[in-house]
Design an enzyme around this catalytic site. Structure first.
Site, PDB file in Angstrom:
ATOM      1  N   PHE A  48       0.983  -1.297   0.000  1.00  0.00           N
ATOM      2  CA  PHE A  48       0.087  -0.057  -0.065  1.00  0.00           C
ATOM      3  C   PHE A  48       0.806   1.113   0.066  1.00  0.00           C
ATOM      4  O   PHE A  48       2.104   0.999   0.105  1.00  0.00           O
ATOM      5  CB  PHE A  48      -0.976  -0.009   1.168  1.00  0.00           C
ATOM      6  CG  PHE A  48      -0.260   0.033   2.578  1.00  0.00           C
ATOM      7  CD1 PHE A  48       0.578  -0.918   3.310  1.00  0.00           C
ATOM      8  CD2 PHE A  48      -0.231   1.473   3.050  1.00  0.00           C
ATOM      9  CE1 PHE A  48       1.154  -0.597   4.622  1.00  0.00           C
ATOM     10  CE2 PHE A  48       0.136   1.578   4.431  1.00  0.00           C
ATOM     11  CZ  PHE A  48       0.880   0.834   5.162  1.00  0.00           C
ATOM     12  N   ALA A 170       9.914  -2.659   0.978  1.00  0.00           N
ATOM     13  CA  ALA A 170       8.356  -2.744   0.231  1.00  0.00           C
ATOM     14  C   ALA A 170       7.745  -2.285   1.256  1.00  0.00           C
ATOM     15  O   ALA A 170       7.809  -2.894   2.379  1.00  0.00           O
ATOM     16  CB  ALA A 170       8.423  -4.207  -0.047  1.00  0.00           C
ATOM     17  N   LYS A 171       6.388  -1.438   0.786  1.00  0.00           N
ATOM     18  CA  LYS A 171       5.587  -1.099   1.597  1.00  0.00           C
ATOM     19  C   LYS A 171       4.524  -2.027   1.873  1.00  0.00           C
ATOM     20  O   LYS A 171       3.400  -1.930   1.315  1.00  0.00           O
ATOM     21  CB  LYS A 171       5.151   0.306   1.515  1.00  0.00           C
ATOM     22  CG  LYS A 171       4.352   0.952   2.664  1.00  0.00           C
ATOM     23  CD  LYS A 171       4.194   2.439   2.282  1.00  0.00           C
ATOM     24  CE  LYS A 171       3.405   3.286   3.158  1.00  0.00           C
ATOM     25  NZ  LYS A 171       3.715   3.113   4.673  1.00  0.00           N
ATOM     26  N   ALA A 172       4.838  -3.226   2.491  1.00  0.00           N
ATOM     27  CA  ALA A 172       3.918  -4.386   2.524  1.00  0.00           C
ATOM     28  C   ALA A 172       3.253  -4.476   3.839  1.00  0.00           C
ATOM     29  O   ALA A 172       3.719  -4.165   4.974  1.00  0.00           O
ATOM     30  CB  ALA A 172       4.779  -5.557   2.294  1.00  0.00           C
ATOM     31  N   TYR A 176       4.161  -4.601   8.517  1.00  0.00           N
ATOM     32  CA  TYR A 176       3.519  -3.868   9.846  1.00  0.00           C
ATOM     33  C   TYR A 176       3.433  -4.505  10.964  1.00  0.00           C
ATOM     34  O   TYR A 176       3.060  -4.107  11.999  1.00  0.00           O
ATOM     35  CB  TYR A 176       2.562  -3.137   9.209  1.00  0.00           C
ATOM     36  CG  TYR A 176       2.962  -1.726   8.616  1.00  0.00           C
ATOM     37  CD1 TYR A 176       3.276  -0.614   9.104  1.00  0.00           C
ATOM     38  CD2 TYR A 176       3.195  -2.049   7.130  1.00  0.00           C
ATOM     39  CE1 TYR A 176       3.828   0.486   8.366  1.00  0.00           C
ATOM     40  CE2 TYR A 176       3.886  -0.870   6.363  1.00  0.00           C
ATOM     41  CZ  TYR A 176       4.261   0.264   6.961  1.00  0.00           C
ATOM     42  OH  TYR A 176       4.817   1.237   6.140  1.00  0.00           O
TER      43      TYR A 176
END
Ligand code: PMP
Length: 327
Positions: A48, A170-172, A176
Site C-alpha cells: 500500500f 517494500a511497503k507491505a 507492519y
C-alpha cells in the site's frame, strides 16, 4: 449508564466517505465488499501507500504531496510481490484526484491505495503473473504541523526486519507486524513511540516513520540499507535541510547517539515532522523543539501549503485541471 444498559454496547457505525475506488472505478463505500474467505490470506501479498494532501485555503485547492514519488514506490512494492501492474501511474493519479473530489474533501486529507493479488488468488501462492487489484480510500486527516508536541520515545527490544527476511523497502502490509510489536511495547511501557534497531544493532527508524538526529549543527540519518522504508518525507526533508545550509550525513547511528543528540525528530507521511523530547528517558537537547527542527518544520509547512513556488512540482492539485500525468 450501567453495564446492563444495552446502549453501552451499541456500536456507532464508523464514519466513512461516500465513495472509494476499486477495480478501476468509483464505487459507493457500502458496495465494496469481499467474501469472508478472502480475509487473511489475501493480505500476505498486499502492499500500500500512505499519501497526504494539504488544503490551501487561499487558492481553495487540495494539493497531494509528492504523488508521483508515492506511485513510483507503490509500483516498486507491487513488483517486489511479483504481482503484475494493472493500472498505470497516470490512471492512479486520475483516480485519486477524482476520488478526493467525489468525497468532497476540502481540508487536510489522507489517501491510501492498496494492491493485492486479484482474481481471488490467495496471497500465499507464488504466482508471478497474477494481475494486482487495487482499491483506494480517502479520509480527512488534520495536519500536526506546528503543534510542537514532543514525543517521548524508547528504544524497542524488537529488532527491525531485514532485507533478507522481509524487505523493509517494500511497503507491505505484512511488514507492519514488526511495527506493531514496537509501538505496542512502547505504549504499554508508557512511551509515545518506539525506535527500532536493525540486525546490526544500529538505529533503523521509528515504527511508522524515519528518524533524523542533529548533533553540533549536523543532521544525521541512517542509510537506506539500514532496514528502513525508503521514506518520501525523509528524502524531502534532507533536500530542504541541504537548501537551508544544514550539513546532512547519511550514516550508521548508534543507539547512544540518541542520548547525546541536540535534537531528534521522526518524519513520515502521517506523523509529518515530530520532535522527540526524550529517548529512554534521556532528555534530548534542552527538552524542547530545537532550532533546526523548528526551522525545518516551518519550511516544510510552506512547501506543503503551496507557499514555496520553487517546490510547486511536489504538489498535484486535485481540482485544477492538470491533465492526466502525475506532476
Ligand atoms: N518507515 C515506516 C515503517 C513507515 O511506515 C513510514 C510511513 N510510510 C515511513 C518510514 C515514512 O515513509 P514516508 O515518509 O514515505 O511516509
Amino acid at each position: 449508564m450501567t453495564t446492563g444498559d444495552p446502549k453501552a454496547f451499541a456500536q456507532t457505525p464508523p464514519e466513512h466517505p461516500p465513495y472509494l475506488w476499486w477495480a478501476g472505478r468509483q464505487v459507493p463505500w457500502e458496495s465494496a465488499t469481499v467474501h469472508v474467505t478472502q480475509v487473511g490470506w489475501t493480505a500476505i501479498s498486499a502492499v500500500f501507500e500512505g499519501i497526504r494532501a494539504y488544503w490551501n485555503e487561499e487558492r481553495q485547492e487540495l494539493n497531494v504531496f509528492r504523488l508521483e514519488e508515492h506511485l513510483k514506490r507503490f509500483a516498486q512494492s507491487i513488483r517486489f510481490m511479483r504481482m503484475a501492474q494493472t493500472y498505470s501511474p497516470q490512471q492512479l493519479t486520475q483516480a485519486i484526484r477524482e476520488l478526493f473530489r467525489a468525497n468532497g474533501l476540502r481540508e487536510d486529507a489522507y489517501c491510501q491505495p492498496l494492491a493485492y493479488m486479484g482474481r481471488s488468488v490467495p496471497g500465499y501462492l507464488a504466482a508471478d503473473d497474477v494481475p494486482s487489484e487495487v482499491f483506494i480510500t480517502t479520509r480527512a486527516a488534520p495536519s500536526n504541523l506546528g503543534s510542537a508536541r514532543l514525543l517521548h520515545c524508547c528504544v524497542s527490544s524488537w529488532v527491525r526486519i531485514s532485507d533478507n527476511v522481509m524487505p523493509p523497502r517494500a511497503k507491505a502490509i505484512t511488514n507492519y507486524q514488526n511495527s506493531r510489536y514496537v509501538s505496542n511495547e512502547a505504549r504499554i511501557n508508557g512511551y509515545d513511540a518506539g525506535i527500532i534497531l536493525n540486525d546490526q544493532g544500529k538505529v533503523a527508524e521509528g515504527a511508522y516513520a524515519c528518524i533524523v538526529i542533529v548533533r553540533d549543527g549536523v543532521a544525521a540519518t541512517p542509510p537506506r540499507s539500514a532496514g528502513i522504508l525508503e521514506s518520501i518525507t525523509l528524502a524531502s526533508v534532507l533536500e530542504l535541510l541541504g537548501e537551508m545550509g544544514v550539513p546532512v550525513e547519511v550514516r550508521d547511528i548508534d543507539r547512544t547517539e540518541l542520548y547525546v543528540a541536540d535534537e531528534a525528530f521522526l518524519c513520515g507521511t502521517l506523523i509529518e515532522i515530530a520532535p522527540i523530547g526524550s529517548v529512554d528517558r534521556y532528555q534530548v537537547g534542552d527538552g524542547a523543539m530545537g532550532p533546526v527542527t523548528r526551522a525545518l518544520e516551518e519550511r516544510f509547512t510552506r512547501v506543503v501549503r503551496g507557499q514555496d513556488p520553487g517546490r510547486s512540482h511536489w504538489l498535484t492539485p486535485v481540482h485544477e485541471s492538470v491533465g492526466v500525468g502525475p506532476r
